[in-house]
Enzyme design. Structure first.
Site, mmCIF file in Angstrom:
data_model
loop_
_atom_site.group_PDB
_atom_site.id
_atom_site.type_symbol
_atom_site.label_atom_id
_atom_site.label_comp_id
_atom_site.label_asym_id
_atom_site.label_seq_id
_atom_site.Cartn_x
_atom_site.Cartn_y
_atom_site.Cartn_z
ATOM 1 N N GLU A 233 -1.258 -15.763 10.293
ATOM 2 C CA GLU A 233 -0.372 -15.207 9.259
ATOM 3 C C GLU A 233 1.030 -15.812 9.379
ATOM 4 O O GLU A 233 1.636 -16.199 8.369
ATOM 5 C CB GLU A 233 -0.320 -13.691 9.426
ATOM 6 C CG GLU A 233 0.588 -12.949 8.476
ATOM 7 C CD GLU A 233 0.639 -11.471 8.818
ATOM 8 O OE1 GLU A 233 1.757 -10.935 8.950
ATOM 9 O OE2 GLU A 233 -0.438 -10.858 8.963
ATOM 10 N N SER B 34 -5.454 -4.573 9.735
ATOM 11 C CA SER B 34 -4.564 -5.433 8.957
ATOM 12 C C SER B 34 -4.630 -5.090 7.482
ATOM 13 O O SER B 34 -5.701 -4.786 6.947
ATOM 14 C CB SER B 34 -4.934 -6.907 9.149
ATOM 15 O OG SER B 34 -4.086 -7.725 8.355
ATOM 16 N N GLY B 35 -3.498 -5.167 6.835
ATOM 17 C CA GLY B 35 -3.440 -4.921 5.406
ATOM 18 C C GLY B 35 -2.154 -4.264 4.979
ATOM 19 O O GLY B 35 -1.893 -4.090 3.787
ATOM 20 N N HIS C 44 -5.278 -13.486 14.159
ATOM 21 C CA HIS C 44 -5.048 -13.250 12.727
ATOM 22 C C HIS C 44 -3.558 -13.257 12.425
ATOM 23 O O HIS C 44 -3.093 -13.916 11.493
ATOM 24 C CB HIS C 44 -5.666 -11.912 12.317
ATOM 25 C CG HIS C 44 -5.172 -11.363 11.011
ATOM 26 N ND1 HIS C 44 -3.929 -10.762 10.875
ATOM 27 C CD2 HIS C 44 -5.738 -11.318 9.780
ATOM 28 C CE1 HIS C 44 -3.749 -10.388 9.617
ATOM 29 N NE2 HIS C 44 -4.848 -10.701 8.935
ATOM 30 N N ASN C 45 -2.785 -12.525 13.238
ATOM 31 C CA ASN C 45 -1.347 -12.447 12.994
ATOM 32 C C ASN C 45 -0.667 -13.791 13.237
ATOM 33 O O ASN C 45 0.284 -14.149 12.545
ATOM 34 C CB ASN C 45 -0.730 -11.372 13.883
ATOM 35 C CG ASN C 45 -1.003 -9.972 13.374
ATOM 36 O OD1 ASN C 45 -1.975 -9.753 12.660
ATOM 37 N ND2 ASN C 45 -0.179 -9.028 13.743
ATOM 38 N N LYS D 211 -7.321 -9.829 16.284
ATOM 39 C CA LYS D 211 -6.197 -9.397 15.432
ATOM 40 C C LYS D 211 -4.940 -10.186 15.767
ATOM 41 O O LYS D 211 -4.151 -10.547 14.874
ATOM 42 C CB LYS D 211 -5.951 -7.896 15.628
ATOM 43 C CG LYS D 211 -4.714 -7.349 14.910
ATOM 44 C CD LYS D 211 -4.755 -7.606 13.395
ATOM 45 C CE LYS D 211 -3.806 -6.721 12.601
ATOM 46 N NZ LYS D 211 -2.416 -6.738 13.027
#
Length: 483
Positions: free
Chosen positions: A192, A130-131, A188-189, A185
């Site tokens: 987000e 991520s980034g 995380h998304n 992940k």
């Protein structure tokens, strides 16, 4: 340049190219491969010129250019393309070689691929990265999982290229077996999605109810970014609102239809499968779906009228109400995301380090923020914490924000401004803190029409009862189960 490269990377789109350059800048020699050899040539002659990066024109050439054990990172589109590439690579690999999927794969696919690749005497890592474009080049957050035996071989590279927090700790560590890295992940998304929707709702309330200009809102977000909402997404919102094209704010020229790549939807589907009330992230996904119905919304706006919008009150005090509502809702979003990770860990026997996950998200990734340091502290203080809302710090923050939160949501509802994420977060908070919910009536309804039985508060848990509500039914009850 070294005779053999440290690692190979397949897929020279934006993320792939930048990861190669990142690895090289940290002292690693990299071999780059892409299905289109022209892309390889353009990269080697362009951004990679003069660097310790070599190009490969075939998969065999790629593998032969690497030191043993061969480490190959795939940065290709999720789905069948990954499976096809694995099949093409396997004949060229030796026992103990490592295949790394760095794309946004669904965690269930990673579980399957780990088992399959291991059955061929190879090792597999499924890792979240991520980034975005900048993070890939300068330091992303990396969340690896899969074959634990592969970790020591890739640890120096992954931790070397990852973002770092203030004390130098890399935003990368081993997450867990098979699909754990990609699951984290995915969550995380999902978070987000929630963070972005909450920020957009704050923007919409300030715009529609307070009549604020983008420049004025940019100043508000700049102020918020100096405090406990300090984060990458607040920061870029500040910059977006200040950006002008031909003397006018660009943001107001952008069509209000949002795209998505599916990871938020996966998070919501997983929550349904695991039985976790991931209400805020679910609403954020649905909000994007609704935004895509632009033509229908335009027609509806001409036929369906709502209340007049006329704010009366202290504008600055109300802006603070919006800030507090955003903070409290953000806490709920993370609390729900962590609940989902905890349930998945129980089901799949993953030993997730919840404080460590917050640390991995502190830098490099899209949801990086000061806020995550508090999450790590909460799990450091209580590793068995069942819900972030119960930690002393976050409990105090939500209780302090509660009155403002209710005023902001009430104002949005009363003035007809859609705020699904802010509203669902408050509803979850009220439901979670309720000792008694109306599910007693719901269960009675289920028993009435389907003989689904119910438990009683005056009897021990685990005993089930059925009532012949109409006098016409019998005593036979349905079996008890949760679908």
């Amino acid at each position: 340049m070294k005779t053999l490269s440290d690692i190979g990377l397949v897929g020279l789109a934006v993320m792939g190219e930048n990861l190669v350059l990142n690895m090289e800048s940290k002292g690693y020699t990299v071999t780059a491969y892409n299905r289109s050899t022209k892309k390889v040539d353009d990269f080697i002659e362009g951004r990679a010129a003069g660097k310790n990066i070599r190009g490969a024109r075939t998969l065999e050439e790629l593998v032969n250019s690497l030191e043993s054990p061969h480490k190959i990172m795939l940065m290709v589109k999720a789905g069948q393309a990954v499976d096809d590439l694995i099949e093409k690579l396997i004949p060229h690999l030796d026992p103990g070689d490592i295949i790394i999927d760095g794309g946004n794969a669904h965690y269930a696919d990673t579980i399957r691929r780990t088992r399959y690749v291991e059955s061929r005497d190879l090792l597999f890592i499924g890792t979240g990265v991520s980034g975005g474009e900048e993070g890939a080049l300068t330091g992303p957050s990396i969340m690896p999982g899969g074959s634990a035996a592969a970790w020591e071989s890739v640890r120096p590279i992954f931790q070397g290229i990852a973002a770092r927090v203030e004390d130098g700790t890399p935003c990368c560590d081993w997450v867990g077996s098979d699909g754990a890295g990609h699951f984290v992940k995915m969550v995380h998304n999902g978070i987000e999605y929630g963070d972005m929707q909450l920020i957009c709702e704050a923007y919409q309330i300030m715009k529609e109810l307070l009549g604020m200009s983008p420049a004025e809102m940019s100043e508000v977000f700049a102020d918020w970014n100096e405090g406990e909402l300090d984060s990458y997404l607040i920061e870029i919102t500040r910059d977006i609102l200040a950006y002008e094209e031909d003397g006018e704010p660009l943001v107001e020229k952008i069509l209000d239809t949002a795209g998505q790549k599916g990871t938020g939807k996966w998070t919501g589907v997983s929550a349904l499968e695991f039985g976790i009330p991931l209400t805020l992230i679910g609403e954020a996904v649905f909000a994007r779906f609704l935004s895509s119905q632009k033509e229908e919304r335009t027609r509806a706006s001409q036929l369906l009228k709502g209340p007049a919008r006329n704010f009366e009150g202290d504008r600055q005090a109300f802006i603070e109400d919006i800030r507090q509502a955003l903070l409290a809702s953000k806490i709920v979003s993370y609390a729900q995301g962590y609940l989902l990770m905890r349930e998945a860990a129980d089901v799949h026997n993953w030993n997730l380090d919840y404080g460590g996950i917050a640390l991995m998200w502190r830098g490099g990734c899209i949801i990086r923020s000061v806020f995550l340091g508090r999450i790590k502290e909460s799990f450091d203080e209580d590793p068995g914490l069942s819900n972030l809302l119960l930690s002393p710090y976050f409990r105090d923050k939500v209780e302090t924000a509660q009155a403002s939160w209710r005023r902001a949501v009430s104002a949005a509802v009363c003035h007809g401004i859609a705020s699904p994420a802010l509203t669902s977060a408050l509803s979850y908070f009220d439901g979670y803190r309720s000792q008694r919910l109306p599910a007693n009536l719901l269960q009675a309804q289920r028993d009435y029409f389907g003989a689904h039985t119910y438990e009683r508060i005056d009897r021990p848990r685990g005993e089930f009862f059925h009532t012949n509500w109409t006098g016409r039914g019998g005593d036979t009850a349905s079996s008890t189960y949760d679908a």
